[in-house]
Enzyme design. Sequence first.
Site, PDB file in Angstrom:
ATOM      1  N   PHE A 106      45.847  41.922  77.863  1.00 13.98           N
ATOM      2  CA  PHE A 106      47.232  41.333  78.095  1.00 13.98           C
ATOM      3  C   PHE A 106      48.019  42.057  77.099  1.00 13.98           C
ATOM      4  CE2 PHE A 106      44.885  36.886  78.664  1.00 13.98           C
ATOM      5  CZ  PHE A 106      45.394  36.889  79.912  1.00 13.98           C
ATOM      6  N   THR A 111      43.616  35.065  66.976  1.00 15.67           N
ATOM      7  CA  THR A 111      43.149  33.910  67.539  1.00 15.67           C
ATOM      8  C   THR A 111      41.842  33.426  66.828  1.00 15.67           C
ATOM      9  OG1 THR A 111      44.300  34.064  69.554  1.00 15.67           O
ATOM     10  CG2 THR A 111      42.548  32.659  69.620  1.00 15.67           C
ATOM     11  N   SER A 112      41.025  34.566  66.530  1.00 16.34           N
ATOM     12  CA  SER A 112      39.665  34.426  65.987  1.00 16.34           C
ATOM     13  C   SER A 112      39.778  33.732  64.573  1.00 16.34           C
ATOM     14  CB  SER A 112      38.965  36.077  65.888  1.00 16.34           C
ATOM     15  OG  SER A 112      39.016  36.709  66.811  1.00 16.34           O
ATOM     16  N   HIS A 145      37.490  32.968  75.777  1.00 15.94           N
ATOM     17  CA  HIS A 145      37.263  34.148  75.106  1.00 15.94           C
ATOM     18  C   HIS A 145      36.060  34.213  74.252  1.00 15.94           C
ATOM     19  CE1 HIS A 145      38.357  37.689  73.063  1.00 15.94           C
ATOM     20  NE2 HIS A 145      39.037  38.156  73.967  1.00 15.94           N
ATOM     21  N   THR A 190      41.253  34.638  79.457  1.00 18.05           N
ATOM     22  CA  THR A 190      41.363  36.241  79.778  1.00 18.05           C
ATOM     23  C   THR A 190      40.969  36.782  80.931  1.00 18.05           C
ATOM     24  OG1 THR A 190      41.063  36.467  77.367  1.00 18.05           O
ATOM     25  CG2 THR A 190      40.859  38.546  78.635  1.00 18.05           C
ATOM     26  N   TYR A 228      43.860  30.500  37.354  1.00 16.38           N
ATOM     27  CA  TYR A 228      45.174  31.455  37.314  1.00 16.38           C
ATOM     28  C   TYR A 228      46.240  31.189  38.370  1.00 16.38           C
ATOM     29  CZ  TYR A 228      41.540  33.590  40.422  1.00 16.38           C
ATOM     30  OH  TYR A 228      40.722  33.815  41.434  1.00 16.38           O
ATOM     31  N   GLY A 264      44.819  36.485  49.975  1.00 15.00           N
ATOM     32  CA  GLY A 264      46.026  37.155  50.073  1.00 15.00           C
ATOM     33  C   GLY A 264      46.397  37.239  51.504  1.00 15.00           C
TER      34      GLY A 264
END
Length: 516
Positions: free
Chosen positions: A105, A177-178, A216, A275, A361, A383
């Site tokens: 794609f 997407t995973s 997928h 897909t 923290y 993060g």
Amino acid sequence: MGSLDTTPAAAAAAADINRSGAFQPLNADDVRSYLHKSVDFIYDYYKSVDSLPVLPGVEPGYLRRLLQSVPPTSSAPFDIALKEVRDAVVPGMTHWASPNFFAFFPSTNSAAAIAGELVASAMNTVGFTWQASPAATEMEVLALDWLAQLLRLPSTFMNRTAEAGRGSGGGVILGTTSEAMLVTLVSARDAALRRAGSVGVAGITRLVVYAADQTHSTFFKACRLAGFDPANIRSIPTGPETDYALDPAKLLEIMQADVDASLVPTYICATVGTTSSNAVDPVGAIADVAAMFNAWVHIDAAYAGSACICPEFRHHLNGVERVDSISMSPHKWLMTCLDCTCLWVRDTHRLTDSLETNPEYLKNDASESGNVTDLKDMQVGVGRRFRGLKLWMVMRTYGSAKLQEHIRSDVAMAKMFEDAVRADDRFEVVVPRNFALVCFRIRPQGTMTEEDAEEVNRELMERLNRTGKAYLAHTAVGDRFVLRFAVGSSLQEERHVRSAWELIKKTTTEIMDEEM
């Protein structure tokens, strides 16, 4: 290539770069100089990518032979690094930006997205909590709400359902997407275990997940990562009678059989735009079946979700108000460069209950107030990048009208290609075209068997790709080897599609003549 460490140019560059006597990696003059040169490099790349071979003709390990194998000790002019990128890296790239790229794609890009990515990278914020970067969190929330409105998602998926306060739903921008599948699988798993009265994860071997065989492969990988027993991952066969979409009646039959075997239906993944064939699973009917078993329903609309900003495609999401989560990837077809996958959930607490971390923290008044959702608690890690800026920049710069125009243009070009394939009796369109993907092949002719047809189509694909003038990928649909022609590269125009079709016809004629 020899080491740059001891060359006079490198020594002079080191003296120039470090003229102040101290290492200054963010020296403002250097930032300006390097970025100006990089912008010129990018400009030249986009002006020339049309003429570059889409698929490189390099061998594994080629780059190590061109670049030095040990890290440099001394500084070198930025120009040297950029020259090595131009001379060694670019020739080894598969050019996803090429207008002759028709494989997989598309991975779309735009000037606005590149600029947004650049600014976000320069700011280098790490917005794991609202307090860590209020604007980054609120920009992501705003961009997600804008896109939700373009998709006409129900207000329950919005980060704010009314001006007066916060709703239960919301979204987060992830990498792929995973990740969206993984976090929703984990949340569905924990909810099912709580309902079953399981102590810890003792009951996980009874939990079952479901998807069509066209789903997928990343779904099945995410299921394993989330701890589901591979024996309880149901890959439900599809066929031409449903255009390879998931059959709700078959889903109901399998789920009921699992309940009769004392198993617990937990999660269903419905795909809008698979897909292999761009099949569309019937969202509403699947949600109805899931409701009978209190199973989580997730919609994977990674590719085709972008098309649903156009009213004529929005019906593919009908029933979304009854699902638990939906994800789509603007980096595929909505001009927002990698990586950018948007996930919306009807109840954010179902995610945060499973993913929240609250170390001392990171505690702060804003988080404790309950007026914000810290996006770290809706993803795997802590993060996170400032992805919301580039998505907002794309929508703010182009507006919905131009984004819809982009989608419609790609669909029109795909239809043009499909019509050309149907008009040539040597070929067949294997499944009805959805969106901008055409699945086709050379049809078996004369005494040609299916095995012969696969060999001929594989030869066609390999020859096309070797030319460097086009790049196509393949799949298997109903055990048949099929070529996929995906329109959607940001630089594609009708002339590129027509040129690819002429190349396909010419190469097919050469192959057929050799076979005779």
